[in-house]
Design a protein around this motif. Structure first.
Motif, PDB file in Angstrom:
ATOM      1  N   ARG A   1       0.831  -1.206   0.000  1.00 19.31           N
ATOM      2  CA  ARG A   1       0.000   0.000   0.000  1.00 19.31           C
ATOM      3  C   ARG A   1       0.860   1.247   0.000  1.00 19.31           C
ATOM      4  N   ALA A   2       0.419   2.276  -0.705  1.00 15.26           N
ATOM      5  CA  ALA A   2       1.140   3.545  -0.726  1.00 15.26           C
ATOM      6  C   ALA A   2       0.144   4.691  -0.725  1.00 15.26           C
ATOM      7  N   GLU A   3       0.490   5.738  -0.003  1.00 17.74           N
ATOM      8  CA  GLU A   3      -0.307   6.964   0.018  1.00 17.74           C
ATOM      9  C   GLU A   3       0.391   7.963  -0.898  1.00 17.74           C
ATOM     10  N   LEU A   4      -0.231   8.251  -2.053  1.00 15.66           N
ATOM     11  CA  LEU A   4       0.373   9.100  -3.068  1.00 15.66           C
ATOM     12  C   LEU A   4      -0.453  10.378  -3.231  1.00 15.66           C
ATOM     13  N   PRO A   5       0.070  11.381  -3.955  1.00 10.84           N
ATOM     14  CA  PRO A   5      -0.704  12.616  -4.164  1.00 10.84           C
ATOM     15  C   PRO A   5      -2.083  12.381  -4.767  1.00 10.84           C
ATOM     16  N   SER A   6      -2.234  11.302  -5.548  1.00 12.59           N
ATOM     17  CA  SER A   6      -3.519  11.021  -6.193  1.00 12.59           C
ATOM     18  C   SER A   6      -4.467  10.250  -5.303  1.00 12.59           C
ATOM     19  N   GLY A   7      -3.996   9.719  -4.173  1.00 16.97           N
ATOM     20  CA  GLY A   7      -4.856   8.952  -3.290  1.00 16.97           C
ATOM     21  C   GLY A   7      -4.169   7.709  -2.759  1.00 16.97           C
ATOM     22  N   THR A   8      -4.954   6.762  -2.271  1.00 18.36           N
ATOM     23  CA  THR A   8      -4.444   5.509  -1.727  1.00 18.36           C
ATOM     24  C   THR A   8      -4.371   4.463  -2.836  1.00 18.36           C
ATOM     25  N   TRP A   9      -3.222   3.779  -2.925  1.00 13.96           N
ATOM     26  CA  TRP A   9      -3.010   2.730  -3.920  1.00 13.96           C
ATOM     27  C   TRP A   9      -2.658   1.431  -3.203  1.00 13.96           C
ATOM     28  N   GLU A  44      -9.939  10.733  -3.505  1.00 16.64           N
ATOM     29  CA  GLU A  44     -10.795  11.732  -2.889  1.00 16.64           C
ATOM     30  C   GLU A  44     -11.358  12.665  -3.956  1.00 16.64           C
ATOM     31  N   ALA A  45     -12.381  13.417  -3.580  1.00 19.16           N
ATOM     32  CA  ALA A  45     -13.004  14.357  -4.509  1.00 19.16           C
ATOM     33  C   ALA A  45     -11.949  15.314  -5.065  1.00 19.16           C
TER      34      ALA A  45
END
Length: 330
Positions: free
Chosen positions: A145-153, A170-171
């Motif tokens: 799992r990674a938390e990236l600028p675009s969201g959770t992957w 996210e919105a």
């Protein structure tokens, strides 16, 4: 038994990534000082040992060990401890309500989150463009799992050569992959989940299966050392005593079905037998026909001649799963 890639539309590598909106999935969050301890005592998974860089499969059972939900769970970075769960949208409200009944004095709040889920798949040639859209390199291993600028992957298991991820946006972030991925139908992602042997409990299949008959233990969704949770005695007894007589299998019906999502929990029959030997768990439309994940007796599956819906129904061709069913399936 034939190759599972026959119905895994998301398994073929491409020069472009594929992104499918997964409106059939929803995200719940348990947050508060006691969130980890609370869910550890509710799920089949060892939540306490879950680190921030991985997600895991988990089940939620009745006291009789019957599954009411399956979910992908992970720790979300936050000021207060927070566990998030990706679950079928049809069971999310009832699961939230049921969990809330057992909170009692625990310091935990359970609520749905307005996140949009996508299923993203990509071959090696598409990874650079995909990383640009996502904002960083994506995790390469299943369940990473990674938390990236675009969201959770979250890396999703795959039966084919392509890499797969659940992307929770996210919105305002939904368009991050507009230049890096082509739209794909949710059915292709559902078919790839079936090929990967991932069971999703829906409203139609609640309270029908124990975790082992859906291969939840083989997919890493059950801990047999974590201690008590609802249904734990039944699940443990099935694990430690004797051989299982039922497991889940992937299958292909070489005919389309008008609404595959309405198939579960249709009966599975052995050719000519009047009594059903199993039930459909998940189904998806593919170019080759209708993909099925179904629970069935081991004896009937090994004998062959399986039929969908009736003793003389459509023939089911068994497909390979990416994990071994174990000695009980021999």
């Amino acid at each position: 038994m034939t190759d599972s890639s026959a119905f895994s539309a998301a398994a073929a590598p491409s020069s472009r990534a594929q992104a499918a909106p997964l409106g059939h999935l929803a995200v719940l969050q348990a947050q508060g000082a006691d969130a980890v301890e609370f869910l550890h005592g509710q799920l089949t998974q060892d939540v306490k040992s879950l680190d921030a860089s991985h997600a895991r499969l988990a089940g939620y059972c009745t006291a009789k060990g019957r599954l009411l939900a399956t979910a992908v769970v992970w720790r979300q970075p936050a000021e207060e401890p927070a566990i998030r769960a990706l679950v079928d949208a049809g069971v999310a409200p009832a699961w939230q309500k049921r969990l809330s009944m057992f909170v009692l004095r625990a310091k935990v709040r359970i609520a749905p989150l307005p996140l949009q889920a996508f299923g993203v798949s990509a071959g090696p040639a598409a990874l650079a463009a995909l990383a640009t859209g996502a904002g960083a390199e994506l995790p390469r291993a299943a369940w990473a799992r990674a938390e990236l600028p675009s969201g959770t992957w979250i890396g999703a298991p795959a039966a084919g050569a392509a890499l797969r991820w659940w992307w929770l946006a996210e919105a305002g972030r939904e368009g991050a992959l507009a230049g890096a991925a082509d739209p794909a139908p949710a059915e292709a992602w559902r078919a790839a989940d079936i090929a990967a042997g991932l069971p999703w409990i829906t409203a139609a299949t609640q309270d029908l299966f124990i975790p082992q008959t859906l291969n939840l233990d083989l997919a890493g969704g059950v801990s047999f050392t974590k201690g008590c949770y609802p249904g734990q005695e039944v699940v443990a007894r099935s694990h430690y005593l004797g051989k299982l007589k039922r497991r889940s299998f992937a299958g292909l019906v070489r005919a389309g079905v008008a609404d595959p999502s309405a198939l579960p929990p249709a009966d599975i029959f052995h050719d000519g037998d009047a009594q059903p030997c199993g039930r459909v768990v998940n189904a998806a439309d593919t170019a080759s026909g209708t993909a099925l994940l179904f629970e069935c007796t081991l004896a009937a599956a090994h004998a062959g001649g399986l039929r969908l819906g009736a003793p003389d129904g459509l023939a089911i061709e068994l497909q390979a799963l990416p994990y071994a069913l174990g000695e009980d399936a021999a």
